[in-house]
Write a protein that holds these residues in place. Structure first.
Motif, short mmCIF file in Angstrom:
data_model
loop_
_atom_site.label_atom_id
_atom_site.label_comp_id
_atom_site.label_asym_id
_atom_site.label_seq_id
_atom_site.Cartn_x
_atom_site.Cartn_y
_atom_site.Cartn_z
N ARG A 86 0.84 -1.05 -0.02
CA ARG A 86 0.08 0.03 0.12
C ARG A 86 0.86 1.22 0.12
N LEU A 87 0.26 2.39 -0.71
CA LEU A 87 0.93 3.60 -0.72
C LEU A 87 -0.01 4.53 -0.27
N ASP A 133 9.35 1.02 -9.07
CA ASP A 133 9.21 -0.09 -8.26
C ASP A 133 8.40 0.48 -7.15
N PHE A 134 7.15 -0.23 -6.87
CA PHE A 134 6.15 -0.09 -5.74
C PHE A 134 6.93 0.30 -4.35
N ALA A 135 7.79 -0.82 -4.11
CA ALA A 135 8.52 -0.65 -2.86
C ALA A 135 9.26 0.37 -2.68
N GLU A 168 9.51 6.15 0.02
CA GLU A 168 9.88 7.55 -0.33
C GLU A 168 8.70 8.28 -0.23
N ALA A 169 7.16 7.85 -0.66
CA ALA A 169 6.18 8.79 -0.62
C ALA A 169 5.08 8.32 0.45
N SER A 170 4.96 7.14 0.89
CA SER A 170 3.90 7.01 1.57
C SER A 170 3.70 7.50 2.92
N SER A 207 3.95 0.78 7.43
CA SER A 207 4.40 0.07 6.25
C SER A 207 5.08 0.50 5.16
N ALA A 208 5.48 1.71 5.34
CA ALA A 208 6.32 2.48 4.44
C ALA A 208 7.85 1.90 4.52
N ALA A 209 8.05 1.76 5.83
CA ALA A 209 9.64 1.01 5.86
C ALA A 209 9.60 -0.38 5.40
N ALA A 210 8.85 -0.93 5.06
CA ALA A 210 8.79 -2.40 4.63
C ALA A 210 8.32 -2.45 3.27
N GLY A 211 8.40 -1.07 2.58
CA GLY A 211 8.18 -1.10 1.12
C GLY A 211 6.42 -1.04 0.90
#
Length: 640
Positions: free
Chosen positions: A270-271, A303-305, A310-312, A317-321
């Motif tokens: 998720r982003l 790349d989604f992760a 970078e932007a979420s 969850s951002a740290a885990a891509g």
């Protein structure tokens, strides 16, 4: 229907029903009325007897109830103060009268009603546990006929009470008055004079000690005590001896197939572009545009992760891509669930507006609902069956050992052969604790039911399962003055100190009431201090922390700005207080919203229903010939 249940008692469905009835009976204590036979009675109602056995059972039920409420604060002193025996007899009399009146009015409970009630009672996580109910039947030594009839009586009393209370309503003015009464607050200022202040001044001689002892011997009576040896049979100690067959495993797997069914789920990334609370439409539109730009970059191949890190705005969850792991479809918000349900693995969703903002989701994997194969859950099933079997094995081992002890074998030797540890406790009274012993109350209570030298098991529905033998029974007795002298002197000294504190406060109150001094001046001159209660309502049994009698708060609410001084000194557990009203706050009626009204209406109606039933019970008692057997009750007092 109940006859049909007994006829097909081997079926699983009937076992479920049967088990539910067992616990309904176990936790309900109405006693059957015995007619036309010579029985041991504690009272009669128009000639109908209340048996000693039903009385003892009712006492035990109340004891369990209060222990669950008071826990470690439960004691023999508290039990005595609550008059447990009196409550039990009153309950039995009232239930008998209600049952008789219900029958006179033609009320009845059908077999279908009994079965329906039983099937809805005491479910465990929405499912029936056959092992638990088998143990209940064994531990309580009950028959189906007994608990069916007990449940029928309970339902009949409920019908009678509903007949009395169904028409009760609550008006708006009652709700308003209750709201004002419950939410009006008092704050008190007080000066407490402790009893200890006068104890050093009290002089008691031997003549006074002897006179006080002779006049109050019952106050120094020592409770009955027992010395016992006992052992716990913890089920976990028996797991290794339990054999589990392949047939049992297969049957357990099929019986719990729903529990082994995994829901449809998705492995998601998720982003999130978060929308701050209270953001206006213009701000939300700019954030949506940002989310659309990020999605476009993902569609173009970024790349989604990497982009999620970078932007979420979802820090978790951002740290885990952006990786959320596998998430059940049913747990997703509706909008998001619709967006991803038909996406293939590797695809990216449209921008979805959720509770936290705008989301973009990538489906890594989509798993349909599936059943875990037997081999995957085999160890889990075996462990569960071993645990169930260990419970049965512990009870069976206890029963075997009980038989051996009753046949004359040494208690400790029998227990040690099981690899268990026998223990002893000397001269313990009801309400006392046995160190490191869970369920000690039930253990001690059972010992009081036995004769000296007799062995038995504690009838508990849950571990630990105890085996015990009574080594010695020590009857309740008044100790001689030589033994009780210290206690007599201490109590006499405290009573005299209490009287001295009351006399001092009465004189001080007259001084304050006449205006010759104030509470503050009194406290300063006597080396005391003025304290304040926390704000409290009329229902607060502690009166804002001041303590004392349960009705104290109601007395204080009689104070007013015109008459702020309590007219009498207030006796507290450890002193006497002079009390003055400091502040009275009236609640804001604007806070009486619909939710508060609903809650008050429900509470007031329940209280009016209780009062209606109590009034009817008193009416029935007033026209009945109720005769108590005080000698038999006195004889049971030591054993119950």
């Amino acid at each position: 229907m109940l006859k049909r249940m007994r006829k097909h008692a081997r079926s699983n469905f009937i076992k479920i029903v049967l088990g539910m009835i067992i616990l309904a009976f176990v936790f309900w204590g109405i006693s059957a009325v015995v007619r036309g036979s010579r029985v041991d009675v504690v009272a009669t109602i128009d000639g109908d007897p209340i048996t000693a056995s039903s009385y003892e059972k009712q006492v035990e039920q109340l004891r369990r109830l209060y222990r669950s409420l008071y826990r470690d604060n439960y004691s023999t002193e508290l039990e005595k103060a609550m008059n447990l025996q009196g409550q039990a007899l009153e309950k039995l009399v009232e239930n008998h009268l209600l049952l008789r009146e219900a029958q006179r009015l033609g009320l009845a409970v059908s077999d279908e009603e009994v079965a329906a009630s039983v099937m809805a009672t005491f479910q465990v996580e929405g499912r029936f546990d056959p092992q638990y109910y088998r143990n209940a039947l064994r531990s309580q030594n009950l028959t189906p006929t007994q608990f069916e009839e007990e449940e029928r009586e309970r339902l009949l009393i409920a019908k009678m009470e509903n007949l009395l209370t169904d028409g009760i309503t609550v008006g708006e003015e009652e709700i308003r008055s209750a709201f004002l009464a419950e939410n009006e607050k008092l704050t008190l200022a007080y000066v407490k004079v402790p009893f200890a202040r006068f104890e050093s001044q009290v002089k008691v001689d031997e003549e006074a000690i002897e006179a006080y002892y002779n006049a109050n011997k019952e106050e120094f009576r020592e409770p009955a005590k027992v010395s016992i040896e006992f052992a716990a049979y913890p089920p976990e100690r028996f797991e290794e001896v339990v054999q589990v067959s392949e047939e049992q495993i297969q049957r357990a797997y099929q019986g719990r197939i729903e529990a082994f069914t995994l829901p449809e789920d998705l492995h998601l990334r998720r982003l999130l572009v978060a929308v701050p609370p209270g953001a206006d439409e213009k701000a939300k539109e700019k954030l949506r545009e940002k989310a659309e730009e990020l999605r476009e970059r993902l569609v173009q191949g970024e790349d989604f992760a990497t982009l999620a890190r970078e932007a979420s705005d979802d820090e978790a969850s951002a740290a885990a891509g952006g990786d959320l792991g596998f998430v059940p479809l049913a747990e997703l918000e509706d909008a998001l669930a619709q967006a991803v349900n038909n996406l293939e693995a590797g695809k990216i969703s449209a921008v979805v507006e959720g509770q936290k903002g705008f989301e973009i989701v990538k489906v890594e994997e989509h798993r349909k609902q599936r059943v875990r194969p037997l081999e995957e859950v085999r160890e889990e099933i075996v462990a569960s069956l071993r645990k169930q079997g260990a419970d049965e094995a512990a009870l069976e081992a206890r029963l075997q050992d009980l038989t051996r002890v009753r046949e004359g074998e040494d208690f400790a030797a029998v227990v040690k052969r099981r690899g268990l540890t026998p223990r002893k406790v000397t001269a313990v009274a009801r309400g006392e604790r046995i160190p490191d012993t869970e369920g000690a109350h039930e253990l001690i209570d059972r010992a009081f039911k036995l004769k000296e030298g007799e062995a038995d098991q504690v009838r508990s529905l849950t571990p630990p399962y105890y085996l015990l033998r009574v080594v010695e029974k020590i009857p309740s007795a008044i100790p001689p003055l030589e033994k009780a002298r210290g206690s007599v002197k201490k109590r006499l000294t405290r009573e005299k100190a209490r009287e001295a504190a009351l006399d001092f406060c009465r004189r001080a109150l007259r001084e304050v009431a006449s205006g010759k001094t104030t509470l503050a001046e009194l406290a300063k001159n006597e080396g005391l201090k003025v304290e304040e209660t926390s704000p409290f309502s009329i229902q607060d049994p502690t009166a804002g922390g001041l303590g004392g009698r349960p009705d104290l708060a109601r007395e204080f609410f009689k104070l007013s700005p015109q008459s702020p001084l309590a007219p009498d000194p207030v006796a507290l557990p450890d002193g006497v207080a002079l009390v003055r009203l400091k502040e009275r706050t009236t609640p804001d009626l604007d806070k009486l919203d619909d939710d508060a009204k609903r809650e008050l209406r429900k509470r007031i109606r329940e209280e009016k229903q209780r009062e209606a039933v109590a009034s009817f019970r008193n009416f029935l008692k007033s026209r009945s010939d109720i005769r108590v057997n005080p000698e038999r009750l006195a004889g049971l007092a030591g054993s119950t």
